[in-house]
Design a protein around this motif. Structure first.
Motif, PDB file in Angstrom:
ATOM      1  N   GLU A   7       0.835  -1.209   0.000  1.00 20.55           N
ATOM      2  CA  GLU A   7       0.000   0.000   0.000  1.00 20.55           C
ATOM      3  C   GLU A   7       0.864   1.250   0.000  1.00 20.55           C
ATOM      4  O   GLU A   7       0.678   2.179  -0.793  1.00 20.55           O
ATOM      5  N   LEU A   8       1.820   1.212   0.884  1.00 16.96           N
ATOM      6  CA  LEU A   8       2.703   2.370   1.016  1.00 16.96           C
ATOM      7  C   LEU A   8       3.462   2.621  -0.271  1.00 16.96           C
ATOM      8  O   LEU A   8       3.597   3.763  -0.717  1.00 16.96           O
ATOM      9  N   GLN A   9       3.913   1.524  -0.893  1.00 17.01           N
ATOM     10  CA  GLN A   9       4.669   1.671  -2.145  1.00 17.01           C
ATOM     11  C   GLN A   9       3.822   2.348  -3.209  1.00 17.01           C
ATOM     12  O   GLN A   9       4.261   3.271  -3.896  1.00 17.01           O
ATOM     13  N   ARG A  10       2.596   1.895  -3.304  1.00 15.62           N
ATOM     14  CA  ARG A  10       1.708   2.451  -4.321  1.00 15.62           C
ATOM     15  C   ARG A  10       1.492   3.938  -4.091  1.00 15.62           C
ATOM     16  O   ARG A  10       1.567   4.755  -5.012  1.00 15.62           O
ATOM     17  N   ALA A  11       1.243   4.225  -2.886  1.00 18.33           N
ATOM     18  CA  ALA A  11       0.976   5.628  -2.558  1.00 18.33           C
ATOM     19  C   ALA A  11       2.170   6.497  -2.919  1.00 18.33           C
ATOM     20  O   ALA A  11       2.019   7.581  -3.494  1.00 18.33           O
ATOM     21  N   ARG A  12       3.339   5.975  -2.605  1.00 22.76           N
ATOM     22  CA  ARG A  12       4.538   6.750  -2.884  1.00 22.76           C
ATOM     23  C   ARG A  12       4.698   6.978  -4.395  1.00 22.76           C
ATOM     24  O   ARG A  12       5.009   8.084  -4.840  1.00 22.76           O
ATOM     25  N   ALA A  13       4.469   5.916  -5.167  1.00 20.92           N
ATOM     26  CA  ALA A  13       4.594   6.022  -6.618  1.00 20.92           C
ATOM     27  C   ALA A  13       3.632   7.058  -7.168  1.00 20.92           C
ATOM     28  O   ALA A  13       4.008   7.949  -7.952  1.00 20.92           O
ATOM     29  N   LEU A  14       2.406   6.966  -6.739  1.00 19.89           N
ATOM     30  CA  LEU A  14       1.386   7.908  -7.217  1.00 19.89           C
ATOM     31  C   LEU A  14       1.808   9.340  -6.919  1.00 19.89           C
ATOM     32  O   LEU A  14       1.697  10.237  -7.751  1.00 19.89           O
ATOM     33  N   GLN A  15       2.285   9.485  -5.731  1.00 18.55           N
ATOM     34  CA  GLN A  15       2.675  10.838  -5.317  1.00 18.55           C
ATOM     35  C   GLN A  15       3.762  11.374  -6.241  1.00 18.55           C
ATOM     36  O   GLN A  15       3.697  12.524  -6.680  1.00 18.55           O
ATOM     37  N   SER A  16       4.708  10.527  -6.520  1.00 19.84           N
ATOM     38  CA  SER A  16       5.805  11.001  -7.364  1.00 19.84           C
ATOM     39  C   SER A  16       5.288  11.353  -8.758  1.00 19.84           C
ATOM     40  O   SER A  16       5.693  12.351  -9.343  1.00 19.84           O
ATOM     41  N   TYR A  17       4.352  10.548  -9.316  1.00 20.51           N
ATOM     42  CA  TYR A  17       3.780  10.881 -10.626  1.00 20.51           C
ATOM     43  C   TYR A  17       3.144  12.253 -10.601  1.00 20.51           C
ATOM     44  O   TYR A  17       3.371  13.100 -11.468  1.00 20.51           O
ATOM     45  N   TYR A  18       2.349  12.442  -9.610  1.00 23.14           N
ATOM     46  CA  TYR A  18       1.612  13.709  -9.541  1.00 23.14           C
ATOM     47  C   TYR A  18       2.570  14.883  -9.435  1.00 23.14           C
ATOM     48  O   TYR A  18       2.391  15.926 -10.061  1.00 23.14           O
ATOM     49  N   GLU A  19       3.576  14.659  -8.637  1.00 19.73           N
ATOM     50  CA  GLU A  19       4.547  15.743  -8.452  1.00 19.73           C
ATOM     51  C   GLU A  19       5.212  16.090  -9.775  1.00 19.73           C
ATOM     52  O   GLU A  19       5.340  17.260 -10.139  1.00 19.73           O
ATOM     53  N   ALA A  20       5.591  15.049 -10.490  1.00 22.01           N
ATOM     54  CA  ALA A  20       6.263  15.271 -11.767  1.00 22.01           C
ATOM     55  C   ALA A  20       5.353  16.030 -12.734  1.00 22.01           C
ATOM     56  O   ALA A  20       5.774  16.996 -13.386  1.00 22.01           O
ATOM     57  N   ARG A  21       4.102  15.646 -12.738  1.00 21.01           N
ATOM     58  CA  ARG A  21       3.168  16.290 -13.660  1.00 21.01           C
ATOM     59  C   ARG A  21       2.970  17.761 -13.314  1.00 21.01           C
ATOM     60  O   ARG A  21       2.985  18.639 -14.184  1.00 21.01           O
ATOM     61  N   ALA A  22       2.839  17.965 -12.046  1.00 20.66           N
ATOM     62  CA  ALA A  22       2.629  19.351 -11.611  1.00 20.66           C
ATOM     63  C   ALA A  22       3.824  20.209 -11.989  1.00 20.66           C
ATOM     64  O   ALA A  22       3.671  21.350 -12.427  1.00 20.66           O
ATOM     65  N   ARG A  23       4.984  19.639 -11.811  1.00 24.13           N
ATOM     66  CA  ARG A  23       6.193  20.393 -12.133  1.00 24.13           C
ATOM     67  C   ARG A  23       6.217  20.731 -13.628  1.00 24.13           C
ATOM     68  O   ARG A  23       6.533  21.845 -14.025  1.00 24.13           O
ATOM     69  N   ARG A  24       5.830  19.747 -14.427  1.00 23.07           N
ATOM     70  CA  ARG A  24       5.813  19.955 -15.867  1.00 23.07           C
ATOM     71  C   ARG A  24       4.848  21.071 -16.238  1.00 23.07           C
ATOM     72  O   ARG A  24       5.174  21.984 -16.999  1.00 23.07           O
ATOM     73  N   GLU A  25       3.713  20.991 -15.688  1.00 24.87           N
ATOM     74  CA  GLU A  25       2.697  21.999 -16.024  1.00 24.87           C
ATOM     75  C   GLU A  25       3.103  23.386 -15.562  1.00 24.87           C
ATOM     76  O   GLU A  25       2.790  24.394 -16.178  1.00 24.87           O
ATOM     77  N   LYS A  26       3.765  23.378 -14.477  1.00 27.48           N
ATOM     78  CA  LYS A  26       4.172  24.663 -13.939  1.00 27.48           C
ATOM     79  C   LYS A  26       5.177  25.332 -14.856  1.00 27.48           C
ATOM     80  O   LYS A  26       5.257  26.564 -14.921  1.00 27.48           O
ATOM     81  N   ARG A  27       5.930  24.498 -15.536  1.00 21.91           N
ATOM     82  CA  ARG A  27       6.997  25.056 -16.365  1.00 21.91           C
ATOM     83  C   ARG A  27       6.464  25.650 -17.677  1.00 21.91           C
ATOM     84  O   ARG A  27       7.171  26.346 -18.371  1.00 21.91           O
ATOM     85  N   ILE A  28       5.239  25.359 -18.051  1.00 22.59           N
ATOM     86  CA  ILE A  28       4.670  25.870 -19.299  1.00 22.59           C
ATOM     87  C   ILE A  28       4.545  27.380 -19.213  1.00 22.59           C
ATOM     88  O   ILE A  28       3.980  27.910 -18.254  1.00 22.59           O
ATOM     89  N   LYS A  29       5.072  28.071 -20.218  1.00 19.83           N
ATOM     90  CA  LYS A  29       5.071  29.521 -20.143  1.00 19.83           C
ATOM     91  C   LYS A  29       4.030  30.136 -21.060  1.00 19.83           C
ATOM     92  O   LYS A  29       3.820  31.344 -21.032  1.00 19.83           O
ATOM     93  N   SER A  30       3.406  29.367 -21.829  1.00 21.54           N
ATOM     94  CA  SER A  30       2.482  29.919 -22.815  1.00 21.54           C
ATOM     95  C   SER A  30       1.300  30.613 -22.152  1.00 21.54           C
ATOM     96  O   SER A  30       0.621  30.051 -21.303  1.00 21.54           O
ATOM     97  N   LYS A  31       1.096  31.873 -22.545  1.00 20.32           N
ATOM     98  CA  LYS A  31       0.008  32.624 -21.958  1.00 20.32           C
ATOM     99  C   LYS A  31      -1.321  32.092 -22.427  1.00 20.32           C
ATOM    100  O   LYS A  31      -2.308  32.091 -21.704  1.00 20.32           O
ATOM    101  N   LYS A  32      -1.316  31.710 -23.631  1.00 14.21           N
ATOM    102  CA  LYS A  32      -2.558  31.232 -24.222  1.00 14.21           C
ATOM    103  C   LYS A  32      -3.056  30.011 -23.458  1.00 14.21           C
ATOM    104  O   LYS A  32      -4.232  29.905 -23.113  1.00 14.21           O
ATOM    105  N   TYR A  33      -2.085  29.131 -23.220  1.00 12.37           N
ATOM    106  CA  TYR A  33      -2.445  27.919 -22.502  1.00 12.37           C
ATOM    107  C   TYR A  33      -3.090  28.253 -21.163  1.00 12.37           C
ATOM    108  O   TYR A  33      -4.146  27.728 -20.797  1.00 12.37           O
ATOM    109  N   HIS A  34      -2.443  29.177 -20.482  1.00  7.20           N
ATOM    110  CA  HIS A  34      -2.966  29.534 -19.159  1.00  7.20           C
ATOM    111  C   HIS A  34      -4.324  30.164 -19.243  1.00  7.20           C
ATOM    112  O   HIS A  34      -5.201  29.928 -18.406  1.00  7.20           O
ATOM    113  N   ARG A  35      -4.500  31.016 -20.293  1.00  2.00           N
ATOM    114  CA  ARG A  35      -5.803  31.663 -20.438  1.00  2.00           C
ATOM    115  C   ARG A  35      -6.878  30.622 -20.645  1.00  2.00           C
ATOM    116  O   ARG A  35      -7.949  30.663 -20.023  1.00  2.00           O
ATOM    117  N   ILE A  36      -6.563  29.708 -21.505  1.00  2.00           N
ATOM    118  CA  ILE A  36      -7.549  28.655 -21.778  1.00  2.00           C
ATOM    119  C   ILE A  36      -7.845  27.867 -20.514  1.00  2.00           C
ATOM    120  O   ILE A  36      -8.998  27.585 -20.186  1.00  2.00           O
TER     121      ILE A  36
END
Lengths: 766, 605
Positions: free
Chosen positions: A226-255
């Motif tokens: 259980e713990l392993q799964r939770a940890r993996a999920l967390q890391s995925y989410y973190e990675a995704r959030a980081r990626r999205e955060k790095r997007i600089k396109s204004k248009k994307y953000h507006r949308i």
């Protein structure tokens, strides 16, 4: 040459020195210039050699007064009488100009040297010394402050000071605090510890506890997965959030933003259907956002960007659009969210229509049911305005156009303000209760008409009476009644009802307590009381003050209340006989009731006398015949009497001022005063504070034995036959005495200088 | 016991602190015993810990006050952190026993509702100490209520039955033999209406008939102490401080007999006495005479302390207020006057009735006064502050005699009937709605008194003496040191000596007995004024506000001035507020003159 010069310069300086020392060194030099003969010179030399014997000037050679063969080239340096040769002199080029720069320099140096400071005056030194000593010692002694304070506040001190008795402790605590001492014990404890056996508490050993806590193998495995799964999920989410955060396109953000807003709207609609309460909360949030928007200048096209766009807007369509978009957004955000139901809205609309007829005082107030203040205000204003219009000019058309000019509006406002003022004055004058207050409104606008005011007052009284009788009445109906009924018609019932009010106010408590007094009988008794009062006032002749009369009424009420008679099972035999003849009984009752009239009068008279007697007397300083005619039958003029009459200050109000059936003696009981405390003890600033500390009785009559003993415990207890030694630093936990600190200063007090003094002063300031 | 401060208490010595810093490594085997092992230093830490638990807000309080705890609910057990012991057992009732707030409140003497002027720190510490002390003593007193084991009696009718219908015979049948023996009738028709008096312990009874018959007896055992005929009209009888002395108001003079019936004194300065009252703590015998004099006789030294002329004719109604030892006299003009030997004039006068006052009675706490007058009314006054009648009843034939019991029952003798009213609790006034008990006697009532510490009402009437049972009348628990009904002769003598030592001077009688615990403000002010005059300035005057210099650029002159002004404004505002509070009274006065006088103004107040 240069050597000569140097010698000369040295000589010059030397001479200067010599001149200073002259009176001391050469007391006999006056004979020097005249004597040329050899004997004298010899004598001189002798003298010099003798004088040079005493230390400092021993090496000094004799002054060369004339050229001689015995000039030594080495003797040049020693000519300066201790003045050292400066290195610069030696380094100087040999052939310099014959300027006296070096001499000047040296002279300057001599001059620049400060004079030695005068030693301070002895008294001053002593004073400084004292200050230093005081500061030091007070600093040292301040260490004792907590001890002293503690001792002062201690409830009891026991002398001689002894080590505190070890308090009684249960054996278990003693054992738990016990430590292994002997080697055998050590060994045993070591054994116990090694095997993780409990030392004191015979409960579970740590091993046993751990075994209890342990889980089964499967459980552990599952948990780990259980713990392993939770940890993996967390890391995925973190990675995704980081990626999205790095997007600089204004248009994307507006949308993204738009999408979110849409989603929120959808959610809200859904929520409205499912959970209206939550939807309301959401709505509130929106409302808040609106407020924020209204406060801020965010979309007002006033920012830097907006200004730049404004310049561009003339030519650029896009810029224009952007600006418009901004404005639209502002509008959208500041638009009020309509949460009310449709019917309410309709009402509101109607009201607003009405409102348009009326000048609104508050700018931008929106009437909604939520704010009762606003609503009420508006409502009243509207009505008032209507009434005014009715009265002022009936010719004016009923419905005014909404496009009323600003001036007229201002005029209306003025009248309204005036009216408000009037009403305020009215409020101050009338002592009516608050319930009736908002109802009354001046019907006419005459500010000077006192009659109206008095009428109003009467009416309000009547209203109060009515309220007393029939409880709550509708405000509007009361208002109409007030407007219609003339005051004169009310006079008769007023006469009857007035005393009743007095009664009710006076004895409301009593009535409340008894609760069985019939309402019907009240007016009758009240009328009786009134009549009696009239009679009495006639009797007395001059009904002096109203206060008296009021007191009278009070007393009458107090004494003539028809109290319910007791239903007794066992009636006294004589009374039983009496009861047969009810008539007689009643007559007797009445007789008894009226027999006491003079009782009340006498009592009031007595009270008045007591009050007069207790009043401070005025001081009359008029001298008859002073400054005017005097004689038999002539009295000083009123003006004069008035001038020389010193009015006594009004004393404190009597205790029985509000007690009509009471005369309390205000004389001071000196016997008690002799036993009272007359001086406030030290830390107290107000007598009430001190009184609070002595309010608790300490005698055994009022306390339990233990409490009594504690309250009367002596402050200091000494053991007979024991020496009481002064307290030592060790006794209170300080390690060493601090005498040494003091001695530092005392050892060499004379070294103090001004510098030291300044330093000290700084210390003192600190 | 507080000794000189210990090193670990207040002054932190360096050595100890160092030790504290060097923390001992915790061992795994110490896990269980940390609670107790922390108490390496013996005793105190444990106590302190509990203190902290009790009053988390006030850690500064001294240790003694922390010992007591008041629980909000009457019987709520606190669960303190379980104190592990060696055996692993826990104290299920750790800490001191809880006390209910109401009971503690009863013993509190400091009126905390009054706002004190803001105290300085030094003063505040004193005040806090005083309050802590008071709380402690009151908690102790509340604890000791546990010792009051007896409960008062009561009488309840079966399903709504009126208790007034229950006759004495029924009560006697229902109660145990010992109590039933307390109901008796003495048939003494020969010597006319009787006055009676119980001794302070409630054990002895004396009575005197109009026609000279005087007797004293231990009424519980019915043992007669003495019986004489003084061959003169007897107006009143009264025991002095103990049952050994007996004052009899005879036709001419006041006589004092001992319990053998031997005449000890004839006090000729008290002549034509109609009523007697004895003030037990002052050893004063107050006599009211036909000549209108109220005379105080100090029976411990045999001196007349004060003879006061009431100037109201014959005095025939007298009672004492047990709370403050003030004598209440009823007069024919409907007033009741309050007297103290220290003052020549009455302390107060209360107009109670339109006719003459026939009887006055005051309850044991001094809060309620019952009066009955010629206008057939029975009134109950509140003696605290307002002096207004709480309730009024018209009785068929007025009450000639009134008496309060220790627990606040009111008995009234009307003709040959005795009515008793009861209140809800001890402190509540008797409600005159429904009589609690009624009893018809064989003759007209002439004397009435509840027996202390016994549920008995003694009635003297023209047919003799009746002792009737009134359940719940008396205080069930007596103070053995103060008035012990079972005391021996030796104990009585001991008590007598003690009581004489604690005798209260006569001049200390005043309306408010707590006046002694007050500061004499008048002389205080006077002294202050004189001092200020002598010195030329007032040393206690408050110095004008001087703002403190502030750092970091806030000490500018402008801000200083601003702060000064702020304080000034605040003071001014306070002043205005005070004056506004006083204004309404003035306004009331000024009102009638303000507007044009109207005809209706006369009905305004």
């Amino acid at each position: 040459m240069s050597a000569n010069q140097a010698a000369e310069s040295l000589l010059a300086s030397n001479q200067q020195k010599k001149l200073e020392n002259l009176p001391k060194d050469y007391p006999l030099s006056t004979s020097e210039d005249e004597g040329d003969n050899d004997g004298e010179r010899k004598h001189q030399k002798l003298l010099e050699s003798v004088s040079s014997l005493n230390g400092k000037d021993r090496q000094k050679l004799a002054e060369r007064s004339e050229a001689s063969l015995k000039v030594s080239e080495f003797s040049v340096s020693s000519e300066g009488s201790g003045e050292k040769l400066v290195l610069s002199d030696l380094l100087e080029p040999v052939k310099t100009s014959s300027s006296l720069a070096a001499v000047k320099k040296q002279l300057n140096r001599v001059k620049s040297k400060k004079t030695v400071e005068l030693p301070l005056h002895r008294e001053e030194i002593e004073r400084i010394h004292r200050e230093v000593a005081f500061n030091k010692s007070s600093q040292i002694l301040s260490k004792w402050d907590p001890v002293v304070l503690k001792n002062r506040q201690a409830e009891q001190l026991v002398f001689p000071l002894s080590k505190p008795q070890s308090a009684f402790a249960p054996i278990e605590h003693v054992v738990s605090g016990w430590k292994a001492g002997t080697p055998l014990e050590h060994e045993i404890f070591n054994l116990l510890h090694k095997n993780k056996q409990p030392v004191t508490d015979p409960l579970l050993t740590p091993v046993e506890k751990a075994s209890l806590k342990a889980m089964s193998l499967e459980e552990v495995k599952m948990r780990r997965a259980e713990l392993q799964r939770a940890r993996a999920l967390q890391s995925y989410y973190e990675a995704r959030a980081r990626r999205e955060k790095r997007i600089k396109s204004k248009k994307y953000h507006r949308i993204l933003k738009k999408g979110k807003a849409k989603q929120a709207l959808k959610d809200f609609e859904k929520l409205q259907k499912v959970n209206p309460a939550a939807a309301l909360e959401e709505l509130e949030k929106l409302d808040k956002a609106r407020m924020m928007e209204r406060m801020s200048l965010k979309h007002q096209n006033s920012g830097k960007w907006a200004k730049s766009k404004a310049i561009m807007a003339k030519y650029d369509l896009e810029a224009r659009q952007a600006m418009q978009e901004q404005l639209a957004r502002n509008k959208e955000l500041t638009q009020k969210v309509q949460a009310a139901s449709e019917s309410e809205e309709e009402e509101e609309g109607q009201e607003e229509e009405e409102e348009l007829l009326v000048p609104d005082m508050v700018n931008g107030v929106q009437i909604n049911g939520l704010n009762p203040w606003m609503f009420r205000n508006h409502f009243i204003d509207a009505k008032e305005a209507e009434v005014q219009k009715d009265l002022k000019d009936p010719t004016e058309p009923e419905a005014q156009e909404p496009s009323e000019s600003e001036e007229e509006r201002a005029g209306e406002e003025e009248t309204l303000l005036k009216e408000f003022e009037e009403r305020r004055s009215l409020r101050q004058k009338s002592e009516l209760n608050h319930m009736a207050e908002p109802v009354h409104r001046p019907v006419t606008k005459d500010p000077s008409s006192q009659e109206v005011l008095s009428e109003l007052r009467a009416l309000s009284q009547k209203l109060i009476a009515e309220n007393h009788q029939s409880g709550k009445q509708e405000l509007s109906s009361a208002r109409t009644a007030q407007r219609e009924e003339p005051a004169r018609e009310e006079e008769e019932p007023m006469l009857l009802q007035r005393p009743e009010r007095a009664r009710t106010l006076d004895e409301l408590e009593e009535l409340g307590r008894e609760g069985c007094v019939e309402n019907k009988e009240l007016p009758r008794t009240a009328v009786e009381g009134l009549q009696l009062e009239k009679n009495l006032s006639n009797h007395i002749g001059a009904p002096k003050e109203k206060k008296r009369k009021e007191q009278m009424i009070d007393l009458q009420n107090l004494l003539t209340t028809k109290s319910p008679s007791v239903k007794s099972l066992a009636v006294p035999t004589t009374v039983q006989e009496l009861e047969d003849e009810g008539e007689r009984d009643q007559r007797q009752m009445i007789k008894e009731a009226f027999a006491g009239d003079d009782v009340i009068r006498d009592f009031l008279k007595e009270k008045r006398e007591a009050v007069e007697a207790s009043k401070p007397k005025d001081l009359d300083l008029t001298l008859p015949g002073w400054g005017e005619w005097g004689g038999m039958g002539l009295k000083p003029s009123a003006k004069k009497r008035c001038r020389f009459l010193i009015k006594a200050p009004e004393g404190p109000p009597r205790k029985d001022k509000n007690l009509p059936n009471m005369i309390i003696n205000e004389k001071r009981n000196i016997h008690v005063a002799a036993h009272q405390v007359q001086v406030l003890p030290h830390p107290f600033t107000h007598h009430q504070q001190f009184e609070r500390t002595i309010q608790t009785p300490i005698g055994s009559t009022w306390n339990t034995q233990r409490a009594f003993q504690k309250l009367t415990m002596p402050k200091v207890v000494t053991k007979p036959g024991h020496i009481i030694k002064p307290i030592k630093a060790e006794d209170v936990g300080y390690r060493s005495s601090s005498r040494s600190d003091l001695s530092v200063i005392q050892r060499n007090p004379k070294r103090l200088s001004i510098r030291h003094k300044k330093h000290l002063e700084n210390n003192c300031v600190d | 016991m507080e000794t000189v401060p210990k090193p670990d208490s207040n002054v932190p010595p360096k050595k100890d602190r160092l030790q504290a810093k060097k923390k001992k490594p915790r061992r795994y085997w110490e896990q269980e015993t940390t609670g107790t092992a922390a108490g390496a230093s013996p005793g105190p830490p444990r106590k302190r810990k509990r203190n902290r638990e009790l009053r988390p807000q006030k850690p500064k309080k001294n240790d003694t006050s922390g010992k007591f705890r008041i629980s909000k609910k009457p019987r709520e057990l606190k669960s303190p952190g379980p104190q592990r012991s060696l055996s692993g057992a826990q104290d299920p009732f750790a800490g001191p026993a809880p006390v209910s707030v109401e009971v503690v409140q009863k013993y509190c003497r400091i009126d905390k509702s009054k706002e004190l002027p803001h105290p300085r720190t030094k003063t505040r510490s004193r005040l806090v100490a005083a309050e802590a002390q008071e709380e402690e003593t009151s908690v102790r007193a509340a604890r000791s209520e546990l010792l009051l084991a007896e409960e008062p009696g009561f009488l309840e009718g079966e399903d709504g039955e009126d208790t007034a219908k229950i006759r004495q015979a029924d009560i006697v049948e229902a109660v145990d033999i010992a109590s039933a023996a307390k109901h008796f009738d003495l048939n003494l028709r020969q010597f006319g209406p009787y006055r009676l008096n119980y001794s302070r312990t409630g054990r002895h009874l004396t009575f005197g008939g109009r026609r000279g018959h005087v007797a004293a007896l231990d009424w519980v055992t019915k043992k007669l102490m003495c019986e004489i005929n003084v061959m003169e009209a007897v107006r009143d009888v009264r025991f002095l401080h103990s049952e050994a002395l007996l004052a009899v108001a005879q036709n001419r003079w006041l006589h004092i007999y001992d319990n053998q019936g031997i005449e000890l004194h004839c006090v000729r300065r008290c002549d034509r006495v109609t009523r007697l009252e004895f003030l037990p703590f002052h050893f004063l015998l107050a006599t009211a005479s036909e000549t209108g004099f109220l005379t105080y006789l100090d029976v411990s030294v045999g001196k007349i302390v004060a003879a006061l002329n009431a100037r109201a004719g014959r005095l025939s109604v007298m009672t004492q207020n047990p709370y403050n030892a003030v004598i209440h006299l009823g007069h024919s003009n409907g007033t009741v006057s309050l007297w103290s030997p220290a003052m020549k004039e009455p302390l107060a006068k209360i107009l109670c009735h339109r006719g003459g006052v026939r009887a006055v009675a005051i309850d044991a706490t001094g809060t309620h006064m019952a009066t009955s007058g010629l206008d057939h009314q029975l009134k109950l006054f509140d003696m605290r502050g307002m002096f207004q009648p709480l309730s009024t009843r018209t009785l068929p034939q007025g009450a000639g005699h009134l008496a309060f019991s220790q627990r606040g029952l009111l008995a009234a003798g009307m003709g040959d009937v005795v009515n008793i009213w009861a209140g809800q609790g001890k402190a509540s006034p008797p409600s005159l709605e429904q009589p609690y008990l009624t009893h018809r006697l064989s003759g007209h009532v002439h004397g009435l008194q509840f027996c202390p510490y016994e549920d008995v009402l003694g009635v003297g009437h023209s047919g003799g003496i009746t002792s009737m049972l009134v359940p719940g009348a008396a205080e069930p628990n007596f103070d053995g040191l103060e008035s012990n009904p079972y005391r021996s002769r030796k104990q009585r003598q001991e008590w007598e000596v003690k009581a004489l030592l604690e005798k209260v001077p006569a001049e200390l009688i005043c309306l408010d007995p707590r006046a002694l615990a007050e500061v004499d403000v008048i002389s205080l002010e006077q002294a202050k004024k004189e001092r200020a005059e002598r010195l030329g300035y007032d040393p206690d005057a408050r110095a004008p506000f001087q703002p403190k210099p502030k750092q970091k650029g806030r000490g500018s002159t402008a801000s200083l001035v601003k702060r000064k002004r702020k304080v000034m404004d605040q003071e001014h505002r306070d002043k205005v507020r005070q004056s506004l509070e006083q204004q309404p009274q003035k306004q009331e006065k000024a009102k009638p003159t303000g507007a044009r006088p109207s005809a209706l103004d006369r009905f305004m107040r």
